[in-house]
Design an enzyme around this catalytic site. Structure first.
Site, PDB file in Angstrom:
ATOM      1  N   LYS A   1      96.127 -77.019 -49.693  1.00  0.00           N
ATOM      2  CA  LYS A   1      95.204 -78.116 -48.865  1.00  0.00           C
ATOM      3  C   LYS A   1      96.025 -78.345 -47.770  1.00  0.00           C
ATOM      4  O   LYS A   1      95.131 -78.829 -46.490  1.00  0.00           O
ATOM      5  CB  LYS A   1      95.149 -79.305 -50.090  1.00  0.00           C
ATOM      6  CG  LYS A   1      94.216 -79.259 -51.010  1.00  0.00           C
ATOM      7  CD  LYS A   1      93.868 -80.560 -51.421  1.00  0.00           C
ATOM      8  CE  LYS A   1      92.783 -80.415 -52.379  1.00  0.00           C
ATOM      9  NZ  LYS A   1      93.277 -79.740 -53.824  1.00  0.00           N
TER      10      LYS A   1
ATOM     11  N   GLU B   1      88.625 -88.804 -47.626  1.00  0.00           N
ATOM     12  CA  GLU B   1      88.305 -89.130 -48.995  1.00  0.00           C
ATOM     13  C   GLU B   1      89.219 -88.471 -49.830  1.00  0.00           C
ATOM     14  O   GLU B   1      89.574 -87.245 -49.735  1.00  0.00           O
ATOM     15  CB  GLU B   1      86.720 -88.866 -49.269  1.00  0.00           C
ATOM     16  CG  GLU B   1      86.480 -87.119 -49.719  1.00  0.00           C
ATOM     17  CD  GLU B   1      86.990 -86.426 -48.805  1.00  0.00           C
ATOM     18  OE1 GLU B   1      86.770 -86.644 -47.569  1.00  0.00           O
ATOM     19  OE2 GLU B   1      86.996 -85.085 -49.053  1.00  0.00           O
TER      20      GLU B   1
ATOM     21  N   SER C   1      97.000 -71.283 -56.334  1.00  0.00           N
ATOM     22  CA  SER C   1      96.829 -72.494 -55.335  1.00  0.00           C
ATOM     23  C   SER C   1      97.813 -73.592 -55.367  1.00  0.00           C
ATOM     24  O   SER C   1      97.786 -74.156 -54.403  1.00  0.00           O
ATOM     25  CB  SER C   1      95.241 -72.785 -55.614  1.00  0.00           C
ATOM     26  OG  SER C   1      95.023 -73.449 -56.915  1.00  0.00           O
TER      27      SER C   1
HETATM   28  C1  LIG Z   1      92.498 -79.388 -54.613  1.00  0.00           C
HETATM   29  C2  LIG Z   1      92.714 -78.212 -55.466  1.00  0.00           C
HETATM   30  C3  LIG Z   1      91.882 -76.976 -56.017  1.00  0.00           C
HETATM   31  C4  LIG Z   1      90.529 -77.068 -55.803  1.00  0.00           C
HETATM   32  O1  LIG Z   1      90.094 -77.174 -54.279  1.00  0.00           O
HETATM   33  P1  LIG Z   1      89.423 -75.922 -53.596  1.00  0.00           P
HETATM   34  O2  LIG Z   1      88.791 -76.885 -52.202  1.00  0.00           O
HETATM   35  O3  LIG Z   1      88.461 -75.501 -54.400  1.00  0.00           O
HETATM   36  O4  LIG Z   1      90.549 -74.931 -53.431  1.00  0.00           O
HETATM   37  C5  LIG Z   1      92.594 -75.872 -56.657  1.00  0.00           C
HETATM   38  N1  LIG Z   1      93.822 -75.909 -56.727  1.00  0.00           N
HETATM   39  C6  LIG Z   1      94.496 -76.802 -56.582  1.00  0.00           C
HETATM   40  C7  LIG Z   1      96.320 -76.805 -56.731  1.00  0.00           C
HETATM   41  C8  LIG Z   1      94.145 -77.958 -55.739  1.00  0.00           C
HETATM   42  O5  LIG Z   1      95.184 -78.993 -55.390  1.00  0.00           O
END
Ligand SMILES: *Cc1c(COP(=O)(O)O)cnc(C)c1O
Length: 393
Positions: A89, A111, A377
């Protein structure tokens, strides 16, 4: 044929800017400037310097040997969990805080649902010494106390959204109201590839550093830039958009999107938008969303707070309806099991969002010589209590 946004912010029939008239000047200022600002050498230089020295990029592309052995295919992990703050993020919030500065803004609003985007925003505001207000539903504030504490520690003000279901969509409404009232000095940092044009395209461009790196890293390791598949979990869709970005228009690269089925797509507790959603308007863009027959957004459910979103960004709606992307939905139980497996086979505890992506091997077979890149992610520290409760650790 392209799977990128056109100049009006449309991905096929999805996208656009369906906004109240009072928000038009704000979006228009951003729309008419974002591409020019992003192309400025001084912007690019500062963005990449911060990604390197502050975020810790490039993140490694790691060959997961034991996992590859088990599933009889070649699996690489893109380690976004190693970014500062523990997930992808921050790539977007770094980009947007620099954008805000170029636009002469001195106040940031955002938000947040689970609090992850709020923390990433509060982080870059502290970095730049800019005032930060984060809107969060009253129920989410109670559920996500550690992230609320982080935001406060970083100097942000967390404002409680008391209306409606007191969750993410209500926090979004409050943020939009704030932006309408403060059009001159305030920039609104949206946390995923959602919202009115130009947000989905702008956020995708900031996150595209993920696939930009995958290309040269895979070339080093496999002698080719293109994997056979790129895989990512989809909440709003930003980590997925970044992972797919440079492969969108390369049909030889398969795109796999993993959504949260929650308790199952045949229950009322799910967040699998491709399976359950219908065309509608959400947060200012035309996309797929979960809704009642008369068009009210329904409350989603997933064990993973970051996938608990009732829609997907317009890029993903188009990837789904066009058939370019393959969409798989994974239940809470499947994700948790996959998360435990990755922890014990690779020594990496993933975020529960990410664990969903690892569950694809129960749904789908790959060839032995296939090269698959899974976007890791985020890391699982924030989810430890959920893992503890689930596995009775
Ligand atoms: C917020 C988050 C997501 C989901 O958000 P996307 O906008 O779909 O990427 C996925 N993995 C992690 C670790 C997150 O913090």
């Amino acid at each position: 044929m392209t799977y990128h946004a056109n100049e009006k912010g449309y991905y096929g029939e999805f996208g656009g800017a369906f906004i109240p008239e009072m928000l038009y000047p704000n979006c228009e200022e951003l729309r008419s400037n974002y591409l020019r600002i992003m192309a400025e050498p001084s912007f690019q230089e500062e963005f990449h310097q911060l990604l390197k020295d502050y975020v810790g990029r490039p993140t490694p592309l790691y060959f997961a040997e034991r996992l590859s052995e088990k599933y009889q295919t070649k699996i690489y992990l893109k380690r976004e969990d190693l970014c500062h703050t523990g997930a992808h993020k921050v790539n977007n919030t770094i980009g947007q805080i620099l954008m805000a500065k170029k636009l002469g803004k001195n106040r940031i609003i955002a938000e947040t649902g689970a609090g992850q985007h709020g923390v990433a925003t509060a982080t870059v505001c502290a970095l730049m010494g800019i005032q930060c207000v984060v809107y969060m539903g009253e129920i989410d504030i109670a559920r996500q106390a550690p992230n609320v504490a982080r935001m406060k520690m970083l100097g942000a003000e967390v404002r409680s959204a008391l209306s409606g279901s007191r969750t993410l969509k209500d926090a979004t409404n409050e943020a939009i109201r704030d932006w309408i009232n403060n059009p001159v000095d305030t920039h609104y940092i949206i946390g995923s590839v959602v919202g009115p044009h130009p947000y989905p395209d702008m956020v995708a461009r900031f996150q595209s550093v993920i696939s930009e790196e995958i290309k040269w890293q895979l070339k080093e390791k496999e002698g080719r830039e293109n994997p056979d598949y790129v895989v990512a979990c989809v909440g709003g869709g930003s980590n997925a958009a970044g992972t797919y970005y440079h492969y969108l228009d390369k049909p030889e690269v398969g795109i796999i999107a993993v959504e949260a089925a929650g308790k199952g797509i045949d229950t009322t507790e799910s967040a699998a938008t491709s399976a359950l959603g219908k065309v509608g308007i959400i947060h200012g863009s035309k996309s797929l969303l979960m809704q009642t027959p008369d068009g009210q957004i329904t409350e989603p459910y997933s064990i993973s707070a970051g996938l608990d979103y009732p829609g997907v960004g317009p890029m993903h709606a188009h990837l789904f309806t066009s058939g370019r992307g393959e969409f798989i939905s994974v239940t809470d139980d499947e994700a948790m099991t996959a998360g435990l497996e990755i922890s014990q086979m690779e020594g990496i505890i993933p975020a529960i969002e990410t664990s969903h992506a690892f569950a694809i091997f129960d749904h789908r077979k790959f060839e032995k010589e296939d090269v698959i890149v899974i976007n890791l992610s985020g890391r699982g520290d924030k989810d430890l209590q959920t893992y503890i409760d689930y596995f009775k650790l």
